[in-house]
Design a protein around this motif. Structure first.
Motif, PDB file in Angstrom:
ATOM      1  N   ASP A  86      13.714  13.062  -1.498  1.00 25.71           N
ATOM      2  CA  ASP A  86      14.537  12.400  -2.513  1.00 25.71           C
ATOM      3  C   ASP A  86      13.796  11.264  -3.229  1.00 25.71           C
ATOM      4  N   ASN A  87      12.538  10.995  -2.853  1.00 21.58           N
ATOM      5  CA  ASN A  87      11.746   9.968  -3.531  1.00 21.58           C
ATOM      6  C   ASN A  87      11.264  10.522  -4.870  1.00 21.58           C
ATOM      7  N   PRO A  88      11.388   9.762  -5.961  1.00 17.03           N
ATOM      8  CA  PRO A  88      10.959  10.247  -7.281  1.00 17.03           C
ATOM      9  C   PRO A  88       9.486  10.657  -7.337  1.00 17.03           C
ATOM     10  N   GLN A  89       8.669  10.139  -6.443  1.00 18.35           N
ATOM     11  CA  GLN A  89       7.244  10.486  -6.431  1.00 18.35           C
ATOM     12  C   GLN A  89       6.973  11.803  -5.698  1.00 18.35           C
ATOM     13  N   PHE A  90       7.967  12.330  -4.980  1.00 15.94           N
ATOM     14  CA  PHE A  90       7.794  13.562  -4.220  1.00 15.94           C
ATOM     15  C   PHE A  90       7.757  14.744  -5.182  1.00 15.94           C
ATOM     16  N   LEU A  91       6.688  15.517  -5.124  1.00 14.04           N
ATOM     17  CA  LEU A  91       6.516  16.626  -6.062  1.00 14.04           C
ATOM     18  C   LEU A  91       6.917  17.976  -5.491  1.00 14.04           C
ATOM     19  N   GLY A  92       7.241  18.033  -4.214  1.00 14.98           N
ATOM     20  CA  GLY A  92       7.612  19.309  -3.615  1.00 14.98           C
ATOM     21  C   GLY A  92       6.384  20.138  -3.285  1.00 14.98           C
ATOM     22  N   ARG A  96       0.809  -1.218   0.000  1.00 17.35           N
ATOM     23  CA  ARG A  96       0.000   0.000   0.000  1.00 17.35           C
ATOM     24  C   ARG A  96       0.840   1.263   0.000  1.00 17.35           C
ATOM     25  N   GLU A  97       1.990   1.264   0.652  1.00 19.32           N
ATOM     26  CA  GLU A  97       2.732   2.496   0.889  1.00 19.32           C
ATOM     27  C   GLU A  97       4.016   2.658   0.082  1.00 19.32           C
ATOM     28  N   ILE A  98       4.502   1.646  -0.586  1.00 20.50           N
ATOM     29  CA  ILE A  98       5.845   1.691  -1.163  1.00 20.50           C
ATOM     30  C   ILE A  98       6.010   2.755  -2.254  1.00 20.50           C
ATOM     31  N   ASN A  99       4.990   3.031  -3.037  1.00 18.99           N
ATOM     32  CA  ASN A  99       5.134   4.006  -4.119  1.00 18.99           C
ATOM     33  C   ASN A  99       4.950   5.417  -3.573  1.00 18.99           C
ATOM     34  N   GLY A 100       6.030   6.066  -3.269  1.00 18.69           N
ATOM     35  CA  GLY A 100       5.962   7.434  -2.775  1.00 18.69           C
ATOM     36  C   GLY A 100       6.411   7.589  -1.341  1.00 18.69           C
ATOM     37  N   TYR A 101       6.572   6.492  -0.645  1.00 18.62           N
ATOM     38  CA  TYR A 101       6.959   6.565   0.748  1.00 18.62           C
ATOM     39  C   TYR A 101       8.197   5.714   0.996  1.00 18.62           C
TER      40      TYR A 101
END
Length: 157
Positions: free
Chosen positions: A64-70, A32-37
């Protein structure tokens, strides 16, 4: 004041998982959480000052996670939440339930960012989804071990 000297708290709930269920629960949360966390370990400071700190595993969106949009415009975030749905259901419902849970924790617990997004969501019309669209929107959950693997899964969907 927070034990670290900060006067800002991050409110939440810690769950004790019985030892014979740890593997099952961790497997579910990892899906549930791996994509973005990212998995982190931190001390949890119970609101009851008489209780000892607890070492917890948490899933945190790191810069630094690629899913983090700032930092994004709150209205754009609310629009995205309103239109999105994941394996666990409607994102708007998740947000509204999260706000309610935070408010229910303590008279001191609140998160202005969450409350602001919830106010914006309440002003929006929920998306209409057809039964066929619902089936497509909710893929079967599967274990994803990395962000790169999740991106490959999403490309194939």
């Amino acid at each position: 004041m927070h034990p670290s000297g900060d006067d800002e708290y991050v409110w939440g709930v810690a769950y004790h998982i019985v030892p014979d269920k740890v593997k099952e629960v961790k497997g579910y949360l990892d899906v549930r959480e791996i994509n973005g966390y990212s998995i982190q370990h931190t001390a949890f400071h119970p609101a009851d000052r008489g209780r000892a700190d607890i070492d917890c595993t948490v899933y945190i969106g790191m810069p630094d996670n690629p899913q983090f949009l700032g930092a994004l415009d709150p209205q754009a975030v609310a629009l995205k939440i309103n239109e999105s749905r994941g394996p666990s259901g409607e994102n708007r419902e998740y947000l509204l339930n999260l706000e309610h849970a935070l408010i229910s924790l303590s008279s001191d617990s609140h998160d202005e960012h969450i409350s602001d997004l919830a106010r914006r969501i309440r002003q929006m019309v929920p998306p209409h989804r057809s039964a066929a669209g619902d089936a497509k929107a909710l893929p079967t959950m599967q274990r994803i071990s990395s962000t790169e693997e999740q991106e490959e899964v999403e490309k194939d969907a």
